[in-house]
Design an enzyme around this catalytic site. Structure first.
Site, PDB file in Angstrom:
ATOM      1  CG  HIS A 358     -33.082 -11.852  72.032  1.00  0.00           C
ATOM      2  ND1 HIS A 358     -31.991 -12.026  72.847  1.00  0.00           N
ATOM      3  CD2 HIS A 358     -33.220 -13.004  71.331  1.00  0.00           C
ATOM      4  CE1 HIS A 358     -31.463 -13.223  72.637  1.00  0.00           C
ATOM      5  NE2 HIS A 358     -32.193 -13.840  71.726  1.00  0.00           N
ATOM      6  CE  LYS A 546     -24.192  -0.925  76.771  1.00  0.00           C
ATOM      7  NZ  LYS A 546     -24.458  -2.288  77.163  1.00  0.00           N
ATOM      8  NE  ARG A 547     -28.952  -3.103  68.992  1.00  0.00           N
ATOM      9  CZ  ARG A 547     -30.186  -2.709  69.327  1.00  0.00           C
ATOM     10  NH1 ARG A 547     -30.788  -1.748  68.645  1.00  0.00           N
ATOM     11  NH2 ARG A 547     -30.819  -3.277  70.336  1.00  0.00           N
ATOM     12  CE  LYS A 552     -28.516  -1.792  72.996  1.00  0.00           C
ATOM     13  NZ  LYS A 552     -28.525  -2.874  73.987  1.00  0.00           N
ATOM     14  CB  THR A 654     -23.829 -10.573  76.324  1.00  0.00           C
ATOM     15  OG1 THR A 654     -23.828  -9.868  75.077  1.00  0.00           O
ATOM     16  CG2 THR A 654     -25.000 -11.543  76.370  1.00  0.00           C
ATOM     17  CE  LYS A 658     -19.734 -10.511  74.999  1.00  0.00           C
ATOM     18  NZ  LYS A 658     -20.411  -9.848  73.876  1.00  0.00           N
TER      19      LYS A 658
END
Length: 807
Positions: A358, A546-547, A552, A654, A658
């Site tokens: 991952h 998100k985290r 990110k 992911t 969504k």
């Protein structure tokens, strides 16, 4: 097709009866929590009927079974989704309405299980849903964390971590299975002895912990399959009260507080110190050992000691490296407990265990200090040593004299146990989780292994369960789609593509917009209930959820908001589409930079709130304690999805799927699954910006770039950065954001400044397109129509075809 729903009247009677029997109350006197327990128990009864039948069939089942090992499963609340999967939701809702009960209030009483945190755990939960819905026999295995990660509070502009006591009122869905309790041993020393010319090994003077399983049923959609999520709880074998110690006042000793008391306390204990790292190692071995012991026990129940059949009857999928100790543990069981020789055991293990990677970031590829593993797991360490010796012999034959390459590929090297190398070397399949990620694994991260063992490598793009992320959380859109194309897509999500012609249907687009407006209102209800605030429902909703991690690039988003604020304040004629920027993320308690980014975002929100002019065009809201329930409100309401990872860093994502499924457009880099999303919808229906992965990778290998050039050339960035440290943002603490300023100026390793210009231009296109409502809505419908390929049902079918071969 099986009949899976209770009728409305039987549900009403069950709820009334359970409130009386469990709580000693009438329905009128019962609390929402007591009513929730009654409703959940009613749904649970329905599942239990199926589960009993499934377990009876399991006794004679001779096929293959999957064990899916993951350190986290971010399941979210179960009541609503179980009702959907049992096709009972409408009956439940109508029954509660007949009883004068607000079903939403009751459903909110369910705590979110503290079993996961981010995309890794949510993916695992989606996989369990799809496995059951596709009728594939599987058991998910993890730890029964008592407190999960933490409950996030935002206090005085900062993240504060609070305990997440999710088990305070019990867990109505779990069932203890004490008959499957396993012993897991730590520490001690290894002794060898000879029997019949064979050397045997035994670990003595160990610290034994009991692993007690608690099982949650996972019901498939509209079928009779009920799989199991098994959560292992640690218990000391010496938990009985020590009356002598108790009488003398030594209460700690009386309760025999020891290792078992801490193993299951929290998810991801801080590992920036030796004790935290040691606890993580113990956690990982605890649940993998218990799971493998159970798997072998169950295999022997079905097939005796014909261990040559093990790869035909069991697949163990390790979700990232956390459960990687399953590899030496299965070796230990087969050799030390079942009497197999090394060669026979290794041949079985290497055909039984598969590995999903991952991450491509080297710092995230798990490693353990060799001495720590030797101390805590002495027999496992011996096995790792022998595995490493044999592997290095093979590597020497392939790359004679190339010691650097061999060390880079070794299981044991530089005083570390390299878990990714263990997983790649000893698994029969290694998969990435998107097309781009699969290529990066082969070409960069594990290139040397790919050259040596190309047959192992593949990719399977992640997916999400459309049952939760569209059917359950966006009921108005579900009804609109079903009215247009029928309900075939409930079981065949790629049939959503039949929605494409409706992108050109003006009446449909108008209804699509009405659904979005309704979902904005529902988001506001959630926000008010959590944080006592509301935001304008006629603004564009732009979300990055998100985290919290530097790669990110929530910082890129925040910096752009900062620049927009300055444009608004500097130019009385400046206009833009009013926009609500929604952030939701938890930062790891020990991740200083991530927590600093939260401070920056919250300071921007406060600055904007002070300006009546800025508030006419900008709002920034940080949703507290981001979890599945929050996501179920945010994603249906969102119109623009921010997927800003530095290209080449995000394995898949992911959340992007969504948002897309719920009709949001994506602004993002060509990274992870964004690549495949862009291929599905076409570049004209997505906003791509920034460097490509190969460019970013090359720049990184060259040592980066000079951010000062951007600082000097871009006046807007220069001003925003100076305001970080001159008291504009945080007058009470002007230097609080100094580290963010410094890294952007001198160590911009995730290329925030480098990609800012391209990102700003893409945002300008977003602003222009949003004002053309027909164009925007057409793009949104296309995104929903093309989202079916990203359903986890497709992902699971690919895993089964390429790796598992379950049915």
């Amino acid at each position: 097709m099986p009949t899976t729903s209770f009728d409305k009247e039987s549900i009403k009677q069950s709820i009334i009866g359970k409130v009386q029997r469990y709580s000693g109350r009438t329905l009128a006197d019962a609390t929402d929590q007591q009513i929730y327990q009654a409703v959940a128990s009613t749904i649970r009864d329905q599942i239990m009927q199926k589960w009993v039948t499934a377990r009876e069939q399991d006794k004679t089942y001779m096929g293959k079974r999957l064990y899916y090992l993951s350190v986290e499963f971010l399941t979210g609340r179960s009541l609503h989704c179980n009702a959907v999967n049992l096709c009972s939701m409408e009956n439940v809702r109508e029954a509660l309405m007949d009883l004068g009960i607000n079903w939403r209030h009751v459903f909110r009483e369910e705590p979110e299980p503290g079993l996961g945190n981010g995309g890794l755990g949510r993916l695992a939960a989606c996989f369990m849903d799809s496995l059951a819905s596709l009728g594939m026999p599987a058991m998910g295995c993890t730890i029964r964390y008592e407190y999960g990660l933490f409950r996030q509070r935002l206090v005085d502009g900062q993240q504060v971590e609070m305990p997440d006591n999710w088990l305070e009122n019990g867990n109505v869905w779990e069932v203890a299975a004490p008959d499957d309790t396993m012993e897991v041993r730590f520490g001690g020393h290894v002794e060898s002895y000879e029997i019949g010319g064979r050397t045997n090994y035994e670990v003595r003077d160990t610290h034994t912990v009991l692993a007690v399983p608690y099982d949650m049923p996972i019901a498939g959609y509209d079928n009779d399959t009920v799989n199991t999520l098994r959560m292992w709880r640690a218990r000391s074998p010496r938990e009985e009260l020590n009356f002598g110690a108790f009488s003398s006042g030594d209460y700690d000793k009386a309760l025999e507080r020891d290792l078992a008391n801490i193993i299951c306390k929290v998810l991801y204990p801080e590992d920036n110190h030796a004790e935290g790292k040691r606890l993580r190692l113990i956690q990982h071995y605890f649940f993998t050992s218990a799971t493998l012991q159970y798997a072998v026990k169950d295999f022997k129940r079905r097939f005796g000691t014909r261990f040559n059949l093990l790869p035909e009857k069991i697949t163990v999928q390790i979700n990232d490296t956390h459960p990687g100790l399953a590899i030496p543990e299965l070796m230990r069981i087969l050799m030390d407990q079942e009497g197999l020789g090394w060669d026979e055991a290794q041949a079985i293990v290497c055909k039984t265990i598969a590995y999903t990677n991952h991450t491509v970031m080297s710092e995230a590829l798990e490693k353990w200090p060799q001495q720590m593993v030797r101390d805590q797991l002495p027999r496992i360490y011996m096995i790792l040593e022998e595995m490493n010796r044999r592997l290095c012999d093979r590597l020497w034959n392939a790359y004679p004299g190339d010691w650097d390459r061999i060390a880079h590929m070794a299981i044991l090297a530089y005083d570390q146990v390299h878990m990714a190398n263990l997983c790649v070397a000893m698994s029969y399949a290694v998969n990435g989780v998107s097309k781009l990620h699969g290529e990066i694994l082969k070409n960069t991260t594990f290139h040397d292994y790919y050259t040596l063992m190309p047959e192992k490598f593949t990719y399977i793009t992640n997916g999400i369960t459309h049952r939760r992320w569209l059917m359950a959380c966006n009921t108005h859109l579900r009804k609109l789609i079903t009215e247009a194309i029928g309900d075939k897509w409930y079981k065949e999500p790629q049939a959503l593509e039949e929605l494409l012609p409706f992108a050109d249907d003006k009446a449909f687009r108008e209804q699509f917009q009405k659904v979005k407006q309704f979902n904005k209102h529902q988001f506001n209800n959630m926000l008010f209930q959590r944080q006592g605030m509301r935001v304008e429902e006629d603004y564009m909703y732009d979300a990055q959820c998100k985290r919290l991690h530097e790669y990110k690039r929530q910082l890129l988003n925040a910096l752009h908001i900062h620049v927009l604020y300055n444009r608004i304040m500097d130019n009385p004629n400046y206009t833009m589409v009013p926009r609500v920027f929604i952030f939701a993320a938890k930062a790891s308690p020990g991740y200083y930079k991530a927590k600093l980014i939260i401070r920056y975002i919250l300071a921007l929100a406060k600055l904007i709130e002070k300006s009546p002019r800025a508030r006419q065009m900008l709002r920034v809201v940080f949703v507290e304690n981001y979890d599945v329930t929050a996501a179920e409100a945010i994603m249906p309401a969102t119109e623009l999805s921010e997927q800003l990872s530095t290209a080449g860093k995000e394995a898949s994502g992911t959340g992007n799927m969504k948002f897309m499924m719920n009709g949001a457009l994506t602004i993002g880099t060509l990274d992870g699954a964004n690549v495949e999303i862009s291929e599905q919808v076409g570049m004209e229906n997505i906003y791509i910006f920034g460097m490509r992965a190969e460019t970013a990778g090359a720049l990184e290998r060259e040592g980066g770039y000079n951010p000062m050039n951007v600082f000097e050339q871009n006046a807007e960035i220069r001003r925003a950065l100076m305001q970080m440290i001159d008291g504009t943002l945080m007058p009470e603490s002007p230097t609080a954001l100094q580290a963010l300023y410094h890294d952007l100026m001198f160590d911009d390793r995730y290329f925030v400044m480098k990609d800012f210009g391209s990102y700003s231009m893409a945002q300008h296109r977003v602003n222009e397109d949003y004002q053309n409502r027909d164009k925007w809505l057409r793009m949104a419908v296309i995104n929903t129509a093309k989202s079916g390929v990203f359903a986890s049902d497709r992902t699971i079918r690919e895993y089964n075809e390429k790796i598992w071969h379950l049915i």
